[in-house]
Design a protein around this motif. Sequence first.
Motif, mmCIF file in Angstrom:
data_model
loop_
_atom_site.group_PDB
_atom_site.id
_atom_site.type_symbol
_atom_site.label_atom_id
_atom_site.label_comp_id
_atom_site.label_asym_id
_atom_site.label_seq_id
_atom_site.Cartn_x
_atom_site.Cartn_y
_atom_site.Cartn_z
ATOM 1 N N LEU A 209 0.827 -1.209 0.000
ATOM 2 C CA LEU A 209 0.000 0.000 0.000
ATOM 3 C C LEU A 209 0.862 1.261 0.000
ATOM 4 N N LYS A 210 1.932 1.237 0.777
ATOM 5 C CA LYS A 210 2.822 2.401 0.826
ATOM 6 C C LYS A 210 3.436 2.669 -0.538
ATOM 7 N N SER A 211 3.882 1.616 -1.216
ATOM 8 C CA SER A 211 4.493 1.777 -2.528
ATOM 9 C C SER A 211 3.499 2.350 -3.533
ATOM 10 N N ILE A 212 2.257 1.840 -3.492
ATOM 11 C CA ILE A 212 1.230 2.293 -4.435
ATOM 12 C C ILE A 212 0.817 3.733 -4.148
ATOM 13 N N MET A 213 0.543 4.040 -2.876
ATOM 14 C CA MET A 213 0.088 5.383 -2.531
ATOM 15 C C MET A 213 1.193 6.409 -2.751
ATOM 16 N N ARG A 214 2.438 6.037 -2.496
ATOM 17 C CA ARG A 214 3.541 6.952 -2.754
ATOM 18 C C ARG A 214 3.623 7.278 -4.249
ATOM 19 N N ALA A 215 3.444 6.255 -5.072
ATOM 20 C CA ALA A 215 3.497 6.468 -6.520
ATOM 21 C C ALA A 215 2.368 7.383 -6.983
ATOM 22 N N PHE A 216 1.176 7.184 -6.430
ATOM 23 C CA PHE A 216 0.048 8.047 -6.802
ATOM 24 C C PHE A 216 0.284 9.486 -6.350
ATOM 25 N N MET A 217 0.764 9.671 -5.132
ATOM 26 C CA MET A 217 0.989 11.021 -4.632
ATOM 27 C C MET A 217 2.057 11.734 -5.455
ATOM 28 N N ASP A 218 3.118 11.022 -5.814
ATOM 29 C CA ASP A 218 4.193 11.625 -6.595
ATOM 30 C C ASP A 218 3.753 11.936 -8.015
ATOM 31 N N MET A 219 3.042 10.989 -8.626
ATOM 32 C CA MET A 219 2.659 11.138 -10.027
ATOM 33 C C MET A 219 1.553 12.170 -10.207
ATOM 34 N N GLN A 220 0.556 12.145 -9.320
ATOM 35 C CA GLN A 220 -0.615 13.000 -9.504
ATOM 36 C C GLN A 220 -0.456 14.388 -8.882
ATOM 37 N N LEU A 221 0.271 14.487 -7.769
ATOM 38 C CA LEU A 221 0.398 15.774 -7.088
ATOM 39 C C LEU A 221 1.787 16.382 -7.218
ATOM 40 N N GLY A 222 2.819 15.546 -7.232
ATOM 41 C CA GLY A 222 4.185 16.023 -7.436
ATOM 42 C C GLY A 222 4.667 17.036 -6.423
ATOM 43 N N LEU A 223 4.341 16.812 -5.163
ATOM 44 C CA LEU A 223 4.728 17.761 -4.120
ATOM 45 C C LEU A 223 6.029 17.348 -3.445
ATOM 46 N N ASN A 224 6.837 18.325 -3.126
ATOM 47 C CA ASN A 224 8.050 18.085 -2.354
ATOM 48 C C ASN A 224 7.791 18.578 -0.938
ATOM 49 N N LEU A 225 7.421 17.661 -0.059
ATOM 50 C CA LEU A 225 7.028 18.020 1.297
ATOM 51 C C LEU A 225 8.152 17.725 2.284
ATOM 52 N N LYS A 226 8.522 18.730 3.061
ATOM 53 C CA LYS A 226 9.567 18.541 4.063
ATOM 54 C C LYS A 226 9.152 17.488 5.080
ATOM 55 N N SER A 227 7.874 17.497 5.443
ATOM 56 C CA SER A 227 7.401 16.565 6.466
ATOM 57 C C SER A 227 7.483 15.121 5.977
ATOM 58 N N ARG A 228 7.301 14.886 4.687
ATOM 59 C CA ARG A 228 7.380 13.514 4.187
ATOM 60 C C ARG A 228 8.821 13.028 4.171
ATOM 61 N N SER A 229 9.745 13.909 3.850
ATOM 62 C CA SER A 229 11.157 13.535 3.882
ATOM 63 C C SER A 229 11.567 13.159 5.299
ATOM 64 N N PHE A 230 11.094 13.939 6.261
ATOM 65 C CA PHE A 230 11.395 13.639 7.660
ATOM 66 C C PHE A 230 10.741 12.325 8.083
ATOM 67 N N LEU A 231 9.501 12.109 7.626
ATOM 68 C CA LEU A 231 8.789 10.877 7.948
ATOM 69 C C LEU A 231 9.517 9.662 7.382
ATOM 70 N N ASP A 232 10.032 9.788 6.176
ATOM 71 C CA ASP A 232 10.796 8.692 5.570
ATOM 72 C C ASP A 232 12.027 8.355 6.409
ATOM 73 N N GLN A 233 12.701 9.383 6.893
ATOM 74 C CA GLN A 233 13.887 9.168 7.730
ATOM 75 C C GLN A 233 13.510 8.468 9.034
ATOM 76 N N MET A 234 12.365 8.862 9.601
ATOM 77 C CA MET A 234 11.920 8.257 10.848
ATOM 78 C C MET A 234 11.558 6.792 10.653
ATOM 79 N N GLU A 235 10.917 6.482 9.528
ATOM 80 C CA GLU A 235 10.531 5.098 9.255
ATOM 81 C C GLU A 235 11.741 4.209 9.053
ATOM 82 N N LYS A 236 12.791 4.741 8.441
ATOM 83 C CA LYS A 236 14.016 3.971 8.295
ATOM 84 C C LYS A 236 14.635 3.699 9.664
#
Length: 239
Positions: A209-236
Amino acid sequence: MDYGEGNKIITLCTENAGKVGVLVRGAKKVKSRHAALTQLFTVGEYVFFRNGTGLGTLNSGEINQSHHLLREELFKAAYASYACELLDRVLHDEETGNFWFQQLHACLQALEEDKDPAIIIHLYEMKILQAAGYGPELYSCISCGRELADESFFISPMLGGILCRSCKHLDPPAMSITPRSLKLLRLFTQLDLRRLGQIDVKDETKKELKSIMRAFMDMQLGLNLKSRSFLDQMEKYEM
């Protein structure tokens, strides 16, 4: 955001006035009576003056829910920040209102109640995609219109929905999707965040689900969100 030596400008998602920027004078001062009202994720009653559609000025306020647990726990703060920034970046002032106030409120409440943050956020992302006019077609092939039953599914973030095997050539990078994940995505399109109960989802399904929703958000909205970058770091780090 800070403004001047002692002031802050906050963005409010309101029930009846859309999305509003409000200047809070003296909010950065130690003894400010308004400092608590400017904390992230705070739900309250804000009284402000605004001349026309410009920046408002806070007169007074009262906190209903501080959501302090979201600020104190790093992972929850990361998810909550992403939800807020996503709403702020995607929807215009006039598009926000009672529905989005309630959805954001429900999202923050669910995060604070320890419901699965990944599921909460994916459901919230689906609501955002739908509100922005990019809700995916998940019941019939986006190309030929054939309803898909017992066969292999593919999902195309670029085209905006599922593809049958015959139409897969239209988007070679289209992703395969399991029936379980497709069922959840369909549920997300219909479910209101306020009605979200406890959903037990296997780790491999959440990963898909994460892979699919990430692809949709990137492809359809194309936003560069600081909070998502931080969230990715936290998940790692969590892994």
